[in-house]
Write a protein that holds these residues in place. Structure first.
Motif, PDB file in Angstrom:
ATOM      1  N   ARG A 103      -2.657  16.275  -0.163  1.00  0.00           N
ATOM      2  CA  ARG A 103      -3.596  15.195  -0.509  1.00  0.00           C
ATOM      3  C   ARG A 103      -3.064  14.459  -1.729  1.00  0.00           C
ATOM      4  NH1 ARG A 103      -9.813  16.455  -0.956  1.00  0.00           N
ATOM      5  NH2 ARG A 103      -9.650  14.230  -1.430  1.00  0.00           N
ATOM      6  N   LYS A 104      -3.079  13.145  -1.647  1.00  0.00           N
ATOM      7  CA  LYS A 104      -2.615  12.320  -2.755  1.00  0.00           C
ATOM      8  C   LYS A 104      -3.507  11.088  -2.880  1.00  0.00           C
ATOM      9  CE  LYS A 104       2.266  13.465  -3.124  1.00  0.00           C
ATOM     10  NZ  LYS A 104       3.628  12.907  -3.277  1.00  0.00           N
ATOM     11  N   LEU A 105      -3.583  10.597  -4.097  1.00  0.00           N
ATOM     12  CA  LEU A 105      -4.295   9.343  -4.325  1.00  0.00           C
ATOM     13  C   LEU A 105      -3.437   8.171  -3.863  1.00  0.00           C
ATOM     14  CD1 LEU A 105      -5.863   9.873  -7.864  1.00  0.00           C
ATOM     15  CD2 LEU A 105      -6.936  10.174  -5.644  1.00  0.00           C
ATOM     16  N   THR A 106      -4.102   7.110  -3.424  1.00  0.00           N
ATOM     17  CA  THR A 106      -3.412   5.882  -3.023  1.00  0.00           C
ATOM     18  C   THR A 106      -3.795   4.753  -3.965  1.00  0.00           C
ATOM     19  OG1 THR A 106      -5.189   5.237  -1.513  1.00  0.00           O
ATOM     20  CG2 THR A 106      -3.407   6.584  -0.603  1.00  0.00           C
ATOM     21  N   ASN A 107      -2.911   3.802  -4.063  1.00  0.00           N
ATOM     22  CA  ASN A 107      -3.219   2.668  -4.943  1.00  0.00           C
ATOM     23  C   ASN A 107      -4.360   1.812  -4.392  1.00  0.00           C
ATOM     24  OD1 ASN A 107      -1.760   1.684  -2.791  1.00  0.00           O
ATOM     25  ND2 ASN A 107      -0.398   0.381  -4.038  1.00  0.00           N
ATOM     26  N   THR A 153      -7.654   3.682  -5.151  1.00  0.00           N
ATOM     27  CA  THR A 153      -7.981   3.608  -6.575  1.00  0.00           C
ATOM     28  C   THR A 153      -8.435   2.209  -6.957  1.00  0.00           C
ATOM     29  OG1 THR A 153      -6.295   5.304  -6.982  1.00  0.00           O
ATOM     30  CG2 THR A 153      -7.114   4.092  -8.890  1.00  0.00           C
ATOM     31  N   VAL A 174       0.849  -1.188   0.000  1.00  0.00           N
ATOM     32  CA  VAL A 174       0.000   0.000   0.000  1.00  0.00           C
ATOM     33  C   VAL A 174       0.884   1.238   0.000  1.00  0.00           C
ATOM     34  CG1 VAL A 174      -1.776   1.271   1.250  1.00  0.00           C
ATOM     35  CG2 VAL A 174      -1.837  -1.235   1.200  1.00  0.00           C
ATOM     36  N   ARG A 175       0.654   2.173  -0.955  1.00  0.00           N
ATOM     37  CA  ARG A 175       1.473   3.382  -1.065  1.00  0.00           C
ATOM     38  C   ARG A 175       0.697   4.482  -1.783  1.00  0.00           C
ATOM     39  NH1 ARG A 175       3.711  -0.393  -4.472  1.00  0.00           N
ATOM     40  NH2 ARG A 175       5.283  -0.835  -2.885  1.00  0.00           N
ATOM     41  N   PHE A 176       1.297   5.700  -1.772  1.00  0.00           N
ATOM     42  CA  PHE A 176       0.725   6.794  -2.537  1.00  0.00           C
ATOM     43  C   PHE A 176       0.967   6.565  -4.018  1.00  0.00           C
ATOM     44  CE2 PHE A 176       1.370   9.216   1.519  1.00  0.00           C
ATOM     45  CZ  PHE A 176       0.028   9.512   1.718  1.00  0.00           C
ATOM     46  N   ALA A 177       0.058   7.088  -4.835  1.00  0.00           N
ATOM     47  CA  ALA A 177       0.181   6.927  -6.286  1.00  0.00           C
ATOM     48  C   ALA A 177       1.185   7.923  -6.844  1.00  0.00           C
ATOM     49  CB  ALA A 177      -1.175   7.124  -6.949  1.00  0.00           C
ATOM     50  N   SER A 178       2.067   7.439  -7.695  1.00  0.00           N
ATOM     51  CA  SER A 178       3.024   8.309  -8.371  1.00  0.00           C
ATOM     52  C   SER A 178       2.410   8.856  -9.654  1.00  0.00           C
ATOM     53  CB  SER A 178       4.303   7.528  -8.683  1.00  0.00           C
ATOM     54  OG  SER A 178       4.006   6.464  -9.583  1.00  0.00           O
TER      55      SER A 178
END
Length: 420
Positions: free
Chosen positions: A321-325, A328, A275-279
Motif C-alpha cells: 500500500r502506498k500513497l498517491t499524489n 493526497t 499520476v504516480r505513487f508518492a515518494s
C-alpha cells in the motif's frame, strides 16, 4: 338652498315662455353650478396635496394614498351631488329630467367602481410597504377584484340607463358567455394563470427565473394580471404571458437565494501521465503543509502497519500500500474547502474523481458558497480554482489541455529531419 333654487325656477318659468330656451337656461345653470363646485374641490385638493407633500418622503402612507388617486375620485361625488340637486330642483317632472338623473346615477356607479379600484390598489401597496419590500405576489388577485368591480358597475350602468332590472341584463349576458369565452380565450387563460401564480406563490417580484422558451433569464420586476415582466441580466426587459409559466417548465432560483448557499460544481482536468505513487521525498515535503499534516501522518502510520502485517509487500509493489499524489491532492482540496471561510460548511462538500476520458482525469469540486450574490459568487469561485490550479505542481500533478496550433508547429519543427 332648495327654496332659493325653487324660486329661481319659478322666476325662469315666468320670464321665459319658449320651452326650448327655458331648457337651455336650466341646463346652463346646472352646468355652471357643477363646474363651480368642481373647481372649488380641485383647488382645495391641490392645497391639501401641496401641504402633504411639503416634506416629501421616499415612501410613506401619505405618498401611497396620493399615488392611488383615492381622494380625488371620492371628491368627484361632490360635483355629482350638486348636479343632481340642481337638476331635481330646476327642472320640472319631464323626460329630460328623468334622463339627466339617470345619467347622474350611472356616473355615480362609475365613480364607485373607480373608488373600489383605488381601494384595491391602496391595499396592495400598503401590504408591500408594511412588509418592507415590493415582493407581494398578490397583484393579480387585486386586479381581478378591480375587474369584477368594473364588471358589476357596467351591468348596473346598463340597467340604470335602460330602466331594466339588473338580473335581466345578467340573464341576457349568460346567453353570450360561450361566444365571449371563445373570443377572450387567451385573456381568460392568462387571468387563470395569473391567479394560480399569485395564489400559490410560484413567482414573486424579485425572483430570479429562467424561461428557456421565452429567452428570459433575470429578475421578475412585475407580476400583472395576465403578464410577467422580467429584467434580463443585460438590462433588457421581456414580457412573458402568465399562462406560459403555468403550462411550460421554468426554473426559479428563489430556493438558492433563500438557502444562503450557491453551488460550485466544476472539474479540474488532470493529466493522467502525472499520476504516480508518492515518494519519500514527496511525503516529507507534504508533512510541512498545515492543512494535511495530520492526514499525512495518519496515512503513513496506516500504510506502514499494513505493509508490516503483509511481508509480501516487500516483494512486489503491487502487494504494498502506498500513497498517491492524486489521492493526497484530493485530500488537500477537501481540507482547503473546509478551512475556507467563504464556503458554506453546513452544506455538501465533496471532492471526487469522475470517469477518465480523452481529456484526462476530471477531479470535481462540489460545494456551496455562503454568498449568493452573483459578483461575489464568481469572485469566490475564481479565487478557489486559482489556488487549486497553482498548488497542483506541489503534488507532482499537471493539468491537461489540448495543444495549440503553435505548440504543434514547434514540436514538429523540433523533430530531426529524415535523410533521403
Amino acid at each position: 338652498m332648495i327654496a332659493w333654487l325653487l324660486s329661481v325656477r319659478a322666476t325662469l318659468m315666468a320670464s321665459v315662455e319658449n320651452p326650448w330656451l327655458l331648457g337651455l337656461l336650466q341646463l346652463l345653470l346646472v352646468a355652471i353650478g357643477t363646474l363651480a363646485s368642481y373647481a372649488v374641490i380641485c383647488l382645495l385638493y391641490r392645497i391639501v396635496k401641496g401641504r402633504l407633500l411639503k416634506t416629501p418622503q421616499r415612501e410613506s402612507v401619505k405618498t401611497i394614498l396620493l399615488g392611488t388617486r383615492l381622494i380625488p375620485r371620492i371628491l368627484q361625488v361632490v360635483p355629482l351631488i350638486v348636479a343632481g340637486i340642481l337638476t331635481w330642483t330646476l327642472f320640472q317632472a319631464s323626460p329630460l329630467r328623468t334622463a339627466l338623473l339617470a345619467l347622474n346615477r350611472a356616473y355615480f356607479v362609475f365613480i364607485c367602481a373607480n373608488v373600489f379600484s383605488s381601494v384595491m390598489n391602496l391595499t396592495y401597496r400598503l401590504t408591500n410597504w408594511r412588509r418592507g419590500v415590493s415582493a407581494s405576489p398578490q397583484k393579480g388577485i387585486f386586479q381581478v377584484l378591480s375587474l369584477m368591480g368594473y364588471a358589476f358597475a357596467a351591468v348596473a350602468i346598463v340597467a340604470t340607463l335602460s330602466g331594466r332590472d339588473p338580473t335581466y341584463i345578467l340573464s341576457g349576458m349568460t346567453a353570450l358567455s360561450a361566444v365571449l369565452m371563445l373570443i377572450f380565450k387567451d385573456s381568460i387563460l392568462g387571468l387563470t394563470a395569473g391567479v394560480t401564480l399569485s395564489g400559490n406563490g410560484l413567482v414573486r417580484i424579485g425572483d430570479w427565473i429562467e424561461v428557456p422558451g421565452a429567452n428570459a433569464d433575470g429578475t421578475v420586476i412585475d407580476i400583472a394580471l395576465t403578464t410577467v415582466r422580467v429584467q434580463n441580466w443585460d438590462n433588457t426587459i421581456i414580457t412573458i404571458p402568465a399562462y406560459d409559466l403555468v403550462a411550460k417548465p421554468f426554473k426559479n432560483w428563489r430556493g438558492m437565494s433563500d438557502s444562503g448557499g450557491r453551488r460550485i460544481k466544476r472539474s479540474i482536468l488532470i493529466d493522467l501521465d502525472s499520476v504516480r505513487f508518492a515518494s519519500e521525498e514527496m511525503l516529507e515535503r507534504w508533512k510541512e503543509i498545515d492543512l494535511i499534516r495530520d492526514y499525512i501522518a495518519g496515512k503513513i502510520r496506516e500504510v506502514r502497519a499494513y505493509n508490516t502485517a503483509h511481508p509480501s509487500s516487500k516483494i512486489a509493489v503491487a502487494n504494498a500500500r502506498k500513497l498517491t499524489n492524486i489521492g493526497t491532492f484530493r485530500a488537500y482540496c477537501l481540507a482547503y474547502l473546509r478551512a475556507n471561510p467563504c464556503i458554506h460548511q453546513g452544506m455538501t462538500i465533496i471532492v471526487r474523481q469522475l470517469q477518465p476520458n480523452e481529456r484526462g482525469l476530471p477531479l470535481e469540486i462540489y460545494c456551496f458558497t455562503n454568498d449568493t450574490a452573483w459578483a461575489n459568487y464568481e469572485a469566490i469561485q475564481s479565487d478557489l480554482f486559482d489556488h487549486l490550479l497553482a498548488i497542483m505542481p506541489e503534488f507532482g500533478l499537471s493539468g491537461f489541455q489540448l495543444a495549440s496550433a503553435s505548440a504543434m508547429r514547434q514540436s514538429l519543427a523540433a523533430l530531426p529531419s529524415s535523410e533521403t
